[in-house]
Design a protein around this motif. Structure first.
Motif, PDB file in Angstrom:
ATOM      1  N   LEU A  46       0.837  -1.191   0.000  1.00 42.36           N
ATOM      2  CA  LEU A  46       0.000   0.000   0.000  1.00 42.36           C
ATOM      3  C   LEU A  46       0.872   1.240   0.000  1.00 42.36           C
ATOM      4  O   LEU A  46       1.825   1.341   0.767  1.00 42.36           O
ATOM      5  N   SER A  47       0.546   2.171  -0.887  1.00 45.89           N
ATOM      6  CA  SER A  47       1.314   3.396  -1.029  1.00 45.89           C
ATOM      7  C   SER A  47       0.430   4.598  -0.750  1.00 45.89           C
ATOM      8  O   SER A  47      -0.778   4.560  -0.952  1.00 45.89           O
ATOM      9  N   MET A  52      -0.360   4.631  -5.366  1.00 43.27           N
ATOM     10  CA  MET A  52      -1.038   3.347  -5.532  1.00 43.27           C
ATOM     11  C   MET A  52      -1.881   3.366  -6.804  1.00 43.27           C
ATOM     12  O   MET A  52      -1.899   2.383  -7.555  1.00 43.27           O
ATOM     13  N   ASP A  53      -2.552   4.484  -7.070  1.00 39.16           N
ATOM     14  CA  ASP A  53      -3.329   4.611  -8.306  1.00 39.16           C
ATOM     15  C   ASP A  53      -2.418   4.418  -9.517  1.00 39.16           C
ATOM     16  O   ASP A  53      -2.773   3.723 -10.472  1.00 39.16           O
ATOM     17  N   TYR A  54      -1.255   5.043  -9.478  1.00 38.83           N
ATOM     18  CA  TYR A  54      -0.299   4.966 -10.579  1.00 38.83           C
ATOM     19  C   TYR A  54       0.179   3.519 -10.774  1.00 38.83           C
ATOM     20  O   TYR A  54       0.260   3.030 -11.900  1.00 38.83           O
ATOM     21  N   ALA A  55       0.469   2.830  -9.676  1.00 41.51           N
ATOM     22  CA  ALA A  55       0.922   1.435  -9.760  1.00 41.51           C
ATOM     23  C   ALA A  55      -0.158   0.545 -10.360  1.00 41.51           C
ATOM     24  O   ALA A  55       0.120  -0.307 -11.217  1.00 41.51           O
ATOM     25  N   VAL A  56      -1.407   0.740  -9.941  1.00 37.52           N
ATOM     26  CA  VAL A  56      -2.527  -0.039 -10.477  1.00 37.52           C
ATOM     27  C   VAL A  56      -2.686   0.243 -11.967  1.00 37.52           C
ATOM     28  O   VAL A  56      -2.811  -0.674 -12.781  1.00 37.52           O
ATOM     29  N   GLN A  57      -2.668   1.517 -12.319  1.00 33.03           N
ATOM     30  CA  GLN A  57      -2.827   1.914 -13.716  1.00 33.03           C
ATOM     31  C   GLN A  57      -1.757   1.276 -14.600  1.00 33.03           C
ATOM     32  O   GLN A  57      -2.065   0.676 -15.632  1.00 33.03           O
ATOM     33  N   VAL A  68      -2.641  -7.581  -6.043  1.00 35.87           N
ATOM     34  CA  VAL A  68      -2.914  -7.910  -4.652  1.00 35.87           C
ATOM     35  C   VAL A  68      -2.319  -6.816  -3.773  1.00 35.87           C
ATOM     36  O   VAL A  68      -1.092  -6.706  -3.662  1.00 35.87           O
ATOM     37  N   PRO A  69      -3.170  -5.964  -3.154  1.00 39.47           N
ATOM     38  CA  PRO A  69      -2.648  -4.953  -2.235  1.00 39.47           C
ATOM     39  C   PRO A  69      -2.119  -5.631  -0.965  1.00 39.47           C
ATOM     40  O   PRO A  69      -2.790  -6.476  -0.379  1.00 39.47           O
ATOM     41  N   LEU A  88     -10.533  -0.038  -2.117  1.00 36.13           N
ATOM     42  CA  LEU A  88     -10.585  -1.155  -3.065  1.00 36.13           C
ATOM     43  C   LEU A  88     -11.515  -0.836  -4.227  1.00 36.13           C
ATOM     44  O   LEU A  88     -11.182  -1.115  -5.379  1.00 36.13           O
ATOM     45  N   ARG A  89     -12.670  -0.229  -3.947  1.00 38.23           N
ATOM     46  CA  ARG A  89     -13.581   0.176  -5.019  1.00 38.23           C
ATOM     47  C   ARG A  89     -12.909   1.211  -5.922  1.00 38.23           C
ATOM     48  O   ARG A  89     -13.037   1.154  -7.152  1.00 38.23           O
ATOM     49  N   HIS A  90     -12.195   2.143  -5.312  1.00 36.43           N
ATOM     50  CA  HIS A  90     -11.493   3.177  -6.080  1.00 36.43           C
ATOM     51  C   HIS A  90     -10.442   2.539  -7.000  1.00 36.43           C
ATOM     52  O   HIS A  90     -10.353   2.881  -8.183  1.00 36.43           O
ATOM     53  N   TRP A  91      -9.640   1.618  -6.472  1.00 40.34           N
ATOM     54  CA  TRP A  91      -8.591   0.974  -7.272  1.00 40.34           C
ATOM     55  C   TRP A  91      -9.188   0.135  -8.393  1.00 40.34           C
ATOM     56  O   TRP A  91      -8.618   0.037  -9.474  1.00 40.34           O
ATOM     57  N   ARG A  92     -10.329  -0.491  -8.149  1.00 38.48           N
ATOM     58  CA  ARG A  92     -11.012  -1.239  -9.220  1.00 38.48           C
ATOM     59  C   ARG A  92     -11.404  -0.297 -10.351  1.00 38.48           C
ATOM     60  O   ARG A  92     -11.264  -0.627 -11.523  1.00 38.48           O
ATOM     61  N   GLN A  93     -11.896   0.894  -9.988  1.00 38.37           N
ATOM     62  CA  GLN A  93     -12.269   1.866 -11.003  1.00 38.37           C
ATOM     63  C   GLN A  93     -11.049   2.359 -11.762  1.00 38.37           C
ATOM     64  O   GLN A  93     -11.098   2.557 -12.978  1.00 38.37           O
ATOM     65  N   VAL A  94      -9.930   2.549 -11.065  1.00 42.20           N
ATOM     66  CA  VAL A  94      -8.673   2.938 -11.724  1.00 42.20           C
ATOM     67  C   VAL A  94      -8.265   1.861 -12.728  1.00 42.20           C
ATOM     68  O   VAL A  94      -7.880   2.157 -13.863  1.00 42.20           O
TER      69      VAL A  94
END
Length: 101
Positions: A46-47, A52-57, A68-69, A88-94
């Motif tokens: 977790l960042s 974290m958004d950037y890593a997911v993207q 996997v966070p 988690l919902r936010h990262w799914r949307q990202v």
């Protein structure tokens, strides 16, 4: 050539295009043979902030199939309860937005 995530590619012709709508006529479907059959899993600690958004993207853009966070002992970010669900919902949307690109 169109796709919708079900493993097929669709040859289609655009029959109408407007500012907010496009209509196509699907001509044929064929299995997608260019998609990798490897499952790429990223374990990401977790960042803070947008990191974290950037890593997911970027993971999604490079073909990652699962992210996997990870909450580590020395991680500065601690998520609990509703806050965890919200992130988690936010990262799914990202991830969805990155996949649409």
């Amino acid at each position: 050539l169109l796709f919708n995530g079900n493993g097929n590619d669709y040859t289609a012709t655009i029959t109408e295009a407007g500012t907010k709508r496009v209509e196509v006529e699907v001509e044929s479907a064929a299995p997608n043979l260019t998609e990798s059959n490897l499952e790429i899993v990223l374990g990401q600690t977790l960042s803070k902030g947008d990191r974290m958004d950037y890593a997911v993207q970027k993971a999604v853009e490079m073909g990652g199939t699962r992210i996997v966070p990870l909450a580590t002992e020395r991680s500065e970010v601690k998520l609990k309860g509703d806050r965890e669900d919200k992130r988690l919902r936010h990262w799914r949307q990202v991830a969805i937005s990155a996949a649409e690109q």
